[in-house]
Design an enzyme around this catalytic site. Structure first.
Site, PDB file in Angstrom:
ATOM      1  N   GLN A 109       0.801  -1.219   0.000  1.00 52.70           N
ATOM      2  CA  GLN A 109       0.000   0.000   0.000  1.00 52.70           C
ATOM      3  C   GLN A 109       0.841   1.280   0.000  1.00 52.70           C
ATOM      4  O   GLN A 109       0.340   2.331  -0.365  1.00 52.70           O
ATOM      5  CB  GLN A 109      -0.951  -0.011   1.207  1.00 52.70           C
ATOM      6  N   HIS A 135       0.855  -9.318   4.545  1.00 55.47           N
ATOM      7  CA  HIS A 135      -0.276  -8.381   4.471  1.00 55.47           C
ATOM      8  C   HIS A 135      -0.817  -8.420   3.030  1.00 55.47           C
ATOM      9  O   HIS A 135      -0.660  -7.464   2.267  1.00 55.47           O
ATOM     10  CB  HIS A 135       0.182  -6.979   4.882  1.00 55.47           C
ATOM     11  N   ASN A 182      -1.936 -10.726   8.487  1.00 54.44           N
ATOM     12  CA  ASN A 182      -2.868  -9.622   8.671  1.00 54.44           C
ATOM     13  C   ASN A 182      -4.257 -10.051   8.214  1.00 54.44           C
ATOM     14  O   ASN A 182      -4.442 -10.478   7.065  1.00 54.44           O
ATOM     15  CB  ASN A 182      -2.426  -8.423   7.827  1.00 54.44           C
ATOM     16  N   GLU A 183      -5.226  -9.943   9.101  1.00 61.48           N
ATOM     17  CA  GLU A 183      -6.629 -10.214   8.770  1.00 61.48           C
ATOM     18  C   GLU A 183      -6.827 -11.462   7.902  1.00 61.48           C
ATOM     19  O   GLU A 183      -7.419 -11.386   6.816  1.00 61.48           O
ATOM     20  CB  GLU A 183      -7.247  -9.005   8.060  1.00 61.48           C
ATOM     21  N   TYR A 192     -13.111  -1.390  12.472  1.00 65.82           N
ATOM     22  CA  TYR A 192     -13.564  -0.283  11.626  1.00 65.82           C
ATOM     23  C   TYR A 192     -15.061  -0.030  11.746  1.00 65.82           C
ATOM     24  O   TYR A 192     -15.504   1.099  11.684  1.00 65.82           O
ATOM     25  CB  TYR A 192     -13.231  -0.550  10.145  1.00 65.82           C
ATOM     26  N   GLU A 243      -5.060  -1.972  14.169  1.00 67.06           N
ATOM     27  CA  GLU A 243      -5.612  -1.019  13.195  1.00 67.06           C
ATOM     28  C   GLU A 243      -6.952  -0.517  13.695  1.00 67.06           C
ATOM     29  O   GLU A 243      -7.738  -1.270  14.280  1.00 67.06           O
ATOM     30  CB  GLU A 243      -5.882  -1.666  11.822  1.00 67.06           C
ATOM     31  N   TRP A 286      -4.937   3.272  11.703  1.00 63.17           N
ATOM     32  CA  TRP A 286      -4.730   3.101  10.276  1.00 63.17           C
ATOM     33  C   TRP A 286      -5.158   4.400   9.636  1.00 63.17           C
ATOM     34  O   TRP A 286      -6.315   4.753   9.762  1.00 63.17           O
ATOM     35  CB  TRP A 286      -5.554   1.923   9.732  1.00 63.17           C
ATOM     36  N   GLU A 315      -5.552   1.868  -1.304  1.00 65.30           N
ATOM     37  CA  GLU A 315      -6.569   1.170  -0.524  1.00 65.30           C
ATOM     38  C   GLU A 315      -7.165   0.016  -1.354  1.00 65.30           C
ATOM     39  O   GLU A 315      -8.339  -0.021  -1.680  1.00 65.30           O
ATOM     40  CB  GLU A 315      -7.637   2.170  -0.042  1.00 65.30           C
ATOM     41  N   TRP A 316      -6.295  -0.927  -1.724  1.00 64.32           N
ATOM     42  CA  TRP A 316      -6.706  -2.151  -2.428  1.00 64.32           C
ATOM     43  C   TRP A 316      -7.643  -1.851  -3.599  1.00 64.32           C
ATOM     44  O   TRP A 316      -7.309  -1.011  -4.415  1.00 64.32           O
ATOM     45  CB  TRP A 316      -7.286  -3.162  -1.423  1.00 64.32           C
TER      46      TRP A 316
HETATM   47  C1  NOJ Z   1      -7.504  -3.431   6.925  1.00 65.21           C
HETATM   48  C2  NOJ Z   1      -6.306  -3.778   6.112  1.00 65.21           C
HETATM   49  O1  NOJ Z   1      -5.394  -4.488   6.884  1.00 65.21           O
HETATM   50  C3  NOJ Z   1      -5.640  -2.577   5.476  1.00 65.21           C
HETATM   51  O2  NOJ Z   1      -4.754  -3.060   4.528  1.00 65.21           O
HETATM   52  C4  NOJ Z   1      -6.683  -1.664   4.901  1.00 65.21           C
HETATM   53  O3  NOJ Z   1      -6.124  -0.608   4.179  1.00 65.21           O
HETATM   54  C5  NOJ Z   1      -7.548  -1.147   6.014  1.00 65.21           C
HETATM   55  N1  NOJ Z   1      -8.213  -2.260   6.639  1.00 65.21           N
HETATM   56  C6  NOJ Z   1      -8.627  -0.156   5.587  1.00 65.21           C
HETATM   57  O4  NOJ Z   1      -9.527  -0.790   4.748  1.00 65.21           O
END
Ligand code: NOJ
Length: 469
Positions: free
Chosen positions: A17, A120, A164-165, A309, A373, A417, A424-425
């Site tokens: 990212q 990640h 990560n997640e 989030y 995050e 974060w 952002e993906w």
């Molecule tokens: C979680 C992810 O780990 C991160 O890569 C992403 O940018 C944020 N959430 C926000 O969506």
């Protein structure tokens, strides 16, 4: 309004990212390089992370931002294919090692603790070509990569996040196919990837435990995406059941094996098995762990890492047609409250984080919790004044204080974060979470603080909200 002495304040980023330098100095391609280069509008305006924030060459600028905030912790991820271009230790890219050594050394020199994520979302393409996280061979590859990182950086890095997640990742990458490799396997791929992710994490934890822990004295865990699920009607027993199911399917499916007893939650197992039978499968779409694997997996988290989030409302909804997809297996319908402020996919619900902390405390035997995050996307991309967004952060901090003081949760660290606006993906650069604005049109990629950066620095300086020093 003060946080406990020694409380950690951080910000997070991830390699793909922010780094750019996608093929610089011998880096091998990752799945995100391949995916973004293929185009096809799967990412906003076909944007890529080829340059991103340019952190591969602009680390010093990032360090300035980190120091300006006064962070005690900085969380970043290693790009697997920058270190090991084809994913294996057959060839080590020294330039990649040098890059991360510099980051780690600079942080420590400035009294900032690194929290390092090994994976990640950016798998080396060479490993995806061998089946990626759907293939069991990934467990061995990940373990070797993890051992390499512990050996190379572990003399200085004491906080590790292996994955990560994995819960969000398995769903997005291998069930829905919205993340690379981009191929949906509805109802099967997510569980198969989950199975391998959990085992890979556990294997690498054991490697750390047996080969490095004694000397390096660090902690190893993994971080989960956790949305709080609230019953749509708090007085309805069936809505309460729905909310429990959401937590079980998206969190406990991953966390229970690792933090409790080595196995998936019973309710989740039976629900997926029943649905699989209804759909004509000979066995459950959720794979089973062997007894030996359960023993290997159990107890392999040294702390509990939460990424928060958003919150949702849950209500039961029968999957009558037997539709396929991990999202249908729980037989729950998700909604939101019209009063919640909505920013992209994020609904601003500060109290959700307190409920999660309490849930984790009660479900997982009062572990040390790290928030690795939490954040909000900017609502106005044209302004550096994000006073409103700061208000959401402030409310989050109030909820954390209630969690610590009233619920007695063992919260150690909070990472926002993100340090910088970044890629952002699938939303590319259209969704921005940074404390520092980055101009992606300017080749110099200048970093300029939003107004919230000053506020966050103040909270860190005071170790809490207004009223001190
Ligand atoms: C979680 C992810 O780990 C991160 O890569 C992403 O940018 C944020 N959430 C926000 O969506």
């Amino acid at each position: 309004m003060a946080f406990p002495d020694g409380f950690g304040w951080g910000a997070a980023t991830a390699a793909y990212q922010v780094e750019g330098g996608w093929d610089a100095d011998g880096k091998g391609p990752s799945v995100w390089d391949t995916f973004t280069h293929q185009g096809g509008e799967r990412v906003f305006k076909n944007q890529t992370g080829d340059v991103a924030c340019g952190s591969y060459t602009l680390w010093e600028e990032d360090l300035k931002c980190i120091k300006q905030l006064g962070l005690t912790h900085y969380r970043f991820s290693l790009s697997w294919s920058r270190l090991l271009p084809d994913g294996t230790t057959g060839f080590i890219n020294q330039k990649g090692v040098d890059y991360y050594n510099k980051i780690i050394d600079d942080l420590l020199e400035n009294g900032i603790k690194p929290i390092v994520t090994l994976f990640h979302f950016d798998l080396p393409q060479a490993l995806e070509d061998k089946g990626g996280w759907l293939s069991e061979t990934i467990i061995e590859s990940f373990d070797k990569y993890a051992q390499f990182c512990f050996r190379t950086f572990g003399d200085r890095v004491k906080l590790w996040i292996t994955l990560n997640e994995p819960n969000m990742f398995a769903l997005m990458a291998y069930d829905l196919g919205r993340f690379p490799p981009g191929v949906p396997h509805l109802g099967t791929g997510g569980y198969q990837a989950a199975h391998n992710l959990i085992k890979a994490h556990a294997r690498s934890w054991h490697s750390y435990d047996s080969l490095f822990r004694k000397e390096q004295k660090g902690l190893v865990s993994l971080s989960f995406f956790i949305a709080w699920a609230e019953p749509a009607d708090p007085n309805s027993a069936s809505d309460q059941e729905a909310a429990k199911r959401v937590m079980a399917f998206h969190l406990d499916l991953f966390a229970k094996p690792i933090f409790t007893d080595g196995d998936y939650p019973e309710g989740v197992k039976s629900q997926i098995a029943a649905m699989s039978t209804k759909q004509g499968y000979a066995s459950s779409r959720l794979p089973e762990f062997t007894e030996e694997e359960k023993k290997m997996i159990k107890g392999t988290g040294d702390f509990f890492a939460v990424q928060y989030y958003t919150t949702c409302l849950a209500r039961l909804k029968e999957n009558k047609k037997g539709e396929l997809g991990a999202l249908y297996d729980a037989e729950v319908e998700i909604s939101t409250d019209p009063s919640w402020v909505n920013l992209d996919w994020v609904y601003v619900v500060p109290w959700g984080i307190r409920k999660i902390l309490k849930y984790v405390k009660e479900t997982y035997n009062n572990p040390a919790i790290y928030i690795t995050e939490n954040g909000f996307p900017h609502s106005d991309l044209t302004s550096l004044d994000d006073t409103q967004r700061w208000e959401y952060f402030r409310q989050i901090f109030q909820e954390l204080l209630k969690g610590i003081q009233l619920d007695e949760v063992n919260l150690k660290v909070y990472c926002a974060w993100s340090l910088l606006d970044n890629f952002e993906w699938t939303q590319g650069y259209s969704s921005r979470f940074g404390f520092f604005h980055v101009d992606f049109e300017d080749p110099a990629r200048p970093r300029v603080p939003y107004s919230s950066a000053k506020e966050y620095a103040k909270v860190i300086r005071n170790n809490g909200l207004e009223g001190q020093k």
